[in-house]
Design a protein around this motif. Structure first.
Motif, PDB file in Angstrom:
ATOM      1  N   GLU A 119      13.232 130.644  37.070  1.00  0.00           N
ATOM      2  CA  GLU A 119      14.202 129.853  36.321  1.00  0.00           C
ATOM      3  C   GLU A 119      13.526 129.030  35.224  1.00  0.00           C
ATOM      4  N   GLY A 120      12.300 128.630  35.495  1.00  0.00           N
ATOM      5  CA  GLY A 120      11.547 127.894  34.485  1.00  0.00           C
ATOM      6  C   GLY A 120      11.238 128.740  33.269  1.00  0.00           C
ATOM      7  N   ASN A 139      16.850 128.307  28.925  1.00  0.00           N
ATOM      8  CA  ASN A 139      16.399 126.912  28.983  1.00  0.00           C
ATOM      9  C   ASN A 139      16.454 126.249  27.615  1.00  0.00           C
ATOM     10  N   GLU A 170      12.393 126.503  39.886  1.00  0.00           N
ATOM     11  CA  GLU A 170      12.330 125.723  38.652  1.00  0.00           C
ATOM     12  C   GLU A 170      10.986 125.895  37.951  1.00  0.00           C
TER      13      GLU A 170
END
Length: 453
Positions: free
Chosen positions: A94-95, A100, A90
């Motif tokens: 993925e961050g 996002n 995260e």
């Protein structure tokens, strides 16, 4: 410290320590892989410390080329199976995912696990050792950094020997991360993959005792110090000698190497500290049957060093958090822990470390009824071994240059031994990348020697 495990196995408790997340199904993986935009200048790659070609491995999953996907991952990250489970995705890949902004990020960590799980099931070597170049390297420690360096060096043709003090290789992955997040079988596979490249691992071999520092230095062309950190330091309060006071590192290690039993079922547990190890100790205590587990931390949630997902996981397990609270005495009866006297804290001025200093609130002392106290306030250093190698260090943190070379010409260092005092990062994936950096730097040093000669 007495053992909290061993003896008659409790089936229910054993199940509590099985891996929580079972992984993606084929359909789930393919659907998720097809969500990826396969960005040309992918920010997820830049956010990965090991630089995995993330869109490439995901695209191979989408086309059902799982061997190719796993090889892409493991080419960049020798411990890709472990990192798929323990990386703070995260905050990293993925961050950084572009999705996002419009929906939710690609589940990169779970896709990485899907591909590496396939490789583990096939259990076939994906890489080969390089042609022997006649050079030898000793690696002290077989944690993530040491294993990564060993894998890369063996592929470059070096004869690599790892010296490991414990009975099995794997370091943090083997002993320090709870089994319900990182099973021993994953670490077993990663170690065996490295051994199949010809790396020799000497276990139960403590440098400075079973083999001398001089022997290591004299018999190898290069040395890599990847010894990690040692035990949890003392709280320096009364009552630490009582039965029922545990070192969090040993507490978690015990659950990894022994079968869980009902020794602490129904007991009340206080964990001192709020880092990832504290979370692991607290959630392990829950799974061992504790009736109540509280984490005691002298600062606030904002200052805790545990990852956010670890914190959320602990809360889901029922772990309670007491912020701005510090222990002042462990109370005992008949040599057994019976309570923990604490004081409320407030945060004062910012100190030299950039953090507000916790200050006791006068007259705020109170006592918690507890049966066990687990210390998780950081770790001490193997300073004697660092001194024996003659390395420059600051408060036990080995000083290195950009190539991770120490103050001694033929000695390099990586992993937790170079973390601290504003230097390095305390992540498994960072340690893996440091191992790769060391291997590349060692190889470059020999190439430069050849050019000069």
């Amino acid at each position: 410290m007495s053992s909290i495990t061993g003896g008659m196995i409790s089936p229910n408790l054993k199940e509590n320590f099985e891996e929580i997340y079972k992984g993606m199904t084929k359909t789930e993986a393919i659907v998720e892989a097809n969500r990826c935009l396969y960005c040309y200048d992918a920010p997820c790659i830049k956010a990965c410390p090991t630089g995995i070609q993330i869109p490439k491995f995901i695209k191979k999953i989408a086309s059902n080329n799982l061997k190719g996907s796993a090889k892409t991952i493991l080419e960049a990250n020798p411990l890709g199976a472990s990192c798929a489970r323990v990386c703070p995705t995260e905050e990293l890949c993925e961050g950084a995912c572009v999705l996002n902004d419009i929906s939710k990020p690609i589940e990169i960590g779970n896709l990485q696990r899907y591909a590496t799980d396939y490789a583990m099931k096939q259990n076939k070597p994906l890489f080969e050792a390089g042609i022997n170049n006649g050079k030898t390297v000793a690696i002290i420690g077989s944690g993530p950094a040491g294993l990564s360096a060993a894998r890369e060096l063996s592929r470059l043709g070096y004869k690599v020997t790892i010296f490991e003090a414990e009975s099995e290789a794997g370091g943090l992955g083997r002993y320090g991360i709870v089994s319900f997040r990182l099973p021993r079988t994953v670490v077993d596979w990663e170690v065996k993959q490295i051994e199949k490249l010809g790396v020799e691992i000497k276990t139960n071999c403590r440098v400075g005792e079973d083999v001398s520092v001089e022997e290591i230095v004299n018999n190898h062309d290069r040395i890599v110090l990847a010894i990690g950190m040692s035990s949890v330091p003392n709280l320096d309060i009364d009552g630490e000698q009582l039965k029922g006071v545990y070192d969090a590192i040993e507490f978690v290690k015990d659950t990894k190497i022994n079968e869980p039993t009902e020794d602490i079922r129904g007991k009340k547990v206080a964990v001192i500290g709020a880092g990832n190890t504290a979370i692991d100790a607290a959630t392990s205590a829950v799974r061992l049957g504790a009736s109540n587990v509280q984490i005691i931390y002298r600062r606030t949630k904002t200052e805790m060093t545990a990852y956010q997902f670890e914190y959320e996981f602990a809360k889901q397990d029922g772990v309670e958090f007491r912020w701005l609270t510090a222990p002042v005495e462990i109370i005992g009866e008949d040599s057994q822990v019976k309570g923990l006297k604490c004081t409320e804290m407030t945060l004062g001025e910012v100190g030299p470390d950039g953090r507000q200093k916790p200050i006791p609130v006068e007259g705020s002392e109170f006592t918690l009824e507890v049966d066990l106290v687990i210390k998780a306030i950081g770790q001490s250093r193997y300073e004697n071994l660092i001194k024996a190698f003659g390395l420059k260090s600051v408060r036990g943190v080995v000083q290195v240059d950009e190539a991770l070379k120490t103050s001694q010409e033929k000695i390099y260092a990586c992993g937790d031994v170079i973390f601290g005092n504003g230097q390095g990062e305390a992540m498994v994936v960072s340690a893996v990348e440091q191992g790769k950096t060391v291997a590349g730097a060692i190889h470059q040093s020999f190439r430069l020697q050849t050019e000069i000669a």
